[in-house]
Design an enzyme around this catalytic site. Sequence first.
Site, PDB file in Angstrom:
ATOM      1  N   LYS A   1      -7.058   2.684  -2.531  1.00 39.95           N
ATOM      2  CA  LYS A   1      -7.676   3.409  -1.341  1.00 39.95           C
ATOM      3  C   LYS A   1      -8.374   4.679  -2.123  1.00 39.95           C
ATOM      4  CE  LYS A   1      -6.585   5.642   3.113  1.00 39.95           C
ATOM      5  NZ  LYS A   1      -5.847   5.641   4.075  1.00 39.95           N
TER       6      LYS A   1
ATOM      7  N   TRP B   1       0.855  -1.256  -0.177  1.00 41.14           N
ATOM      8  CA  TRP B   1       0.117   0.023   0.139  1.00 41.14           C
ATOM      9  C   TRP B   1       0.732   1.282  -0.085  1.00 41.14           C
ATOM     10  CZ3 TRP B   1      -0.354   3.776   3.907  1.00 41.14           C
ATOM     11  CH2 TRP B   1      -1.400   4.868   3.697  1.00 41.14           C
TER      12      TRP B   1
ATOM     13  N   ASP C   1     -10.194   3.560  10.878  1.00 41.33           N
ATOM     14  CA  ASP C   1      -9.510   2.370  11.537  1.00 41.33           C
ATOM     15  C   ASP C   1     -10.052   2.140  12.733  1.00 41.33           C
ATOM     16  OD1 ASP C   1      -7.814   1.174   9.438  1.00 41.33           O
ATOM     17  OD2 ASP C   1      -7.279   3.364   9.182  1.00 41.33           O
TER      18      ASP C   1
ATOM     19  N   ASP D   1      -9.763  -3.303   1.647  1.00 41.47           N
ATOM     20  CA  ASP D   1      -9.577  -2.870   2.876  1.00 41.47           C
ATOM     21  C   ASP D   1     -11.117  -2.285   3.208  1.00 41.47           C
ATOM     22  OD1 ASP D   1      -9.605  -0.649   5.185  1.00 41.47           O
ATOM     23  OD2 ASP D   1      -7.464  -1.226   5.051  1.00 41.47           O
TER      24      ASP D   1
ATOM     25  N   HIS E   1      -8.606  -6.935   4.390  1.00 42.58           N
ATOM     26  CA  HIS E   1      -8.136  -5.707   5.536  1.00 42.58           C
ATOM     27  C   HIS E   1      -9.645  -5.562   6.160  1.00 42.58           C
ATOM     28  CE1 HIS E   1      -3.835  -4.310   4.998  1.00 42.58           C
ATOM     29  NE2 HIS E   1      -3.914  -5.754   5.193  1.00 42.58           N
TER      30      HIS E   1
ATOM     31  N   GLU F   1      -2.962  -2.962  -2.395  1.00 42.66           N
ATOM     32  CA  GLU F   1      -4.427  -2.383  -1.989  1.00 42.66           C
ATOM     33  C   GLU F   1      -4.403  -0.917  -2.426  1.00 42.66           C
ATOM     34  OE1 GLU F   1      -3.524  -1.315   2.113  1.00 42.66           O
ATOM     35  OE2 GLU F   1      -5.375  -1.949   2.796  1.00 42.66           O
TER      36      GLU F   1
ATOM     37  N   ASP G   1      -7.072  -4.881  10.183  1.00 40.24           N
ATOM     38  CA  ASP G   1      -6.421  -3.393   9.984  1.00 40.24           C
ATOM     39  C   ASP G   1      -6.927  -2.509  10.732  1.00 40.24           C
ATOM     40  OD1 ASP G   1      -4.690  -1.418   9.326  1.00 40.24           O
ATOM     41  OD2 ASP G   1      -5.296  -1.470   7.271  1.00 40.24           O
TER      42      ASP G   1
ATOM     43  N   HIS H   1     -11.333   1.726   2.671  1.00 41.44           N
ATOM     44  CA  HIS H   1     -10.944   2.161   1.702  1.00 41.44           C
ATOM     45  C   HIS H   1     -11.751   2.781   0.480  1.00 41.44           C
ATOM     46  CE1 HIS H   1      -6.524   1.205   2.609  1.00 41.44           C
ATOM     47  NE2 HIS H   1      -7.313   1.882   3.534  1.00 41.44           N
TER      48      HIS H   1
ATOM     49  N   ASP I   1     -11.644   6.562   6.607  1.00 39.06           N
ATOM     50  CA  ASP I   1     -10.954   5.418   6.928  1.00 39.06           C
ATOM     51  C   ASP I   1     -10.437   5.554   8.285  1.00 39.06           C
ATOM     52  OD1 ASP I   1      -9.332   3.091   6.644  1.00 39.06           O
ATOM     53  OD2 ASP I   1      -7.611   3.964   5.815  1.00 39.06           O
TER      54      ASP I   1
END
Length: 421
Positions: free
Chosen positions: A227, A184, A298, A261, A288, A225, A328, A264, A296
């Site tokens: 995004k 990434w 997380d 992800d 992810h 990955e 993640d 993302h 994002d």
Amino acid sequence: MYDVKKGYEVAKEFYAQYGINVDKAIEIANATPISMHCWQGDDVAGCEKKEDSTLTGGIQTTGNYPGKARNGEELRADIETAMKFIPGELKLNLHANYQESDTFIDRNEIDPKHFDKWVDWAVEKGIGLDFNPTYFSHPKSAKATLSSADNEIREFWIEHGIRCRQIGEYFFKKTGKPCIINHWTPDGDKEVPIDTIGPRQRLKDSYDQIFEATKDVKGVIDGIESKVFGIGAESFTAGSHEFCMGYVMKANKDHIIMTLDTGHYHPTEVVSAKLASIFTFSDKVLLHVSRPIRWDSDHVVSFDDETRAIMEELVRMDKLKDTYIATDFFDASINRIVAWVTGLRNTRKAMLAALLQPVDVMKEIERNGDVSARLAYKEEFKAAPFAFVWDYYCQQQEAGVGLEWLDEVKKHEDEILSKRA
Ligand SMILES: C[C@H](O)[C@H](O)[C@@H](O)C(=O)CO
Ligand SMILES: [Mn+2]
């Protein structure tokens, strides 16, 4: 504690009505590896010998909860504590900035030996190691990395990518388990650039060079990955979804796959709705699992609709075995071990819940065109006595039933984490 065995027997009876074998579901969920990310334990700071470990690349940890790991030893101890309360097969997912050495080693100079403490630890525990090049939190990543127009900078990061694949092969040889690498890059722009194709062409060329230089590497799978945006790069991302999907499909190599992800994409886009299309063209996917709140962010993985929908999709397509599942997230506002245990347990929980549905019966109903019964079945299993099976499974794996684990993690906080400066 209530009679967990009795609960399990009742649940078994409930699921048997629909032809569901609870023990088989437990067996599959337990054997499916989840790659636990190391970076929740120290807010993505890493172990490089350098003064400044500021997190860059458009990702952010928010919060300042005390007790974060300050070095590899502490991080491994915290990971071990968390792992006690996470049932099922686990791997550890490392980032390149978690290298350990006595002096500063730059990213273009890292070697397998800088990860030997992690390797020895993993071998002793019998777990596999996954890996990630760290294309951020570095002075040379300020503007761009693999897509940089500055050749010197681009070469630097290409060398980093090459070394990461060689380190991945070392992990494979030492642990005997394939190393899944996630690539990434944060490369992007605050405004839409005039030249939007140049960065993509350079990013493609950089990946090509990394894979060409390491074409003999064995035991490594590479996720690319994408995004939608990062902080400070809101308008343009070189590694967009279209770019990464295009790269993977054109590469047409077994070891190059897509990483999806869950944080993302645009807020109303869901990964659960993308999986079937990707699996139509690709044999494997790297996931992810995260929890985006408006962006994002997380957040710690929740046992929420989307996490459940992803697992349901994978089970219904019979693709659980073809999906590399990794977590993640990074929440610095709560006890970091509580974050890991909660997020990893929820990932496993969603997987087990998905396995406890009468997929074959529901497919048959759909084939027969009975869309009313299809809806009734889908709804019925939302309130099935799943918690009894989950508790029984956790007891069987000695991972703590219900919230039993919380007292032990709190004790660990009082005795160890609270003493850290
Ligand atoms: C720290 C990770 O490499 C990172 O989270 C990456 O996988 C990502 O998702 C960036 O937004
Ligand atoms: Mn990710």
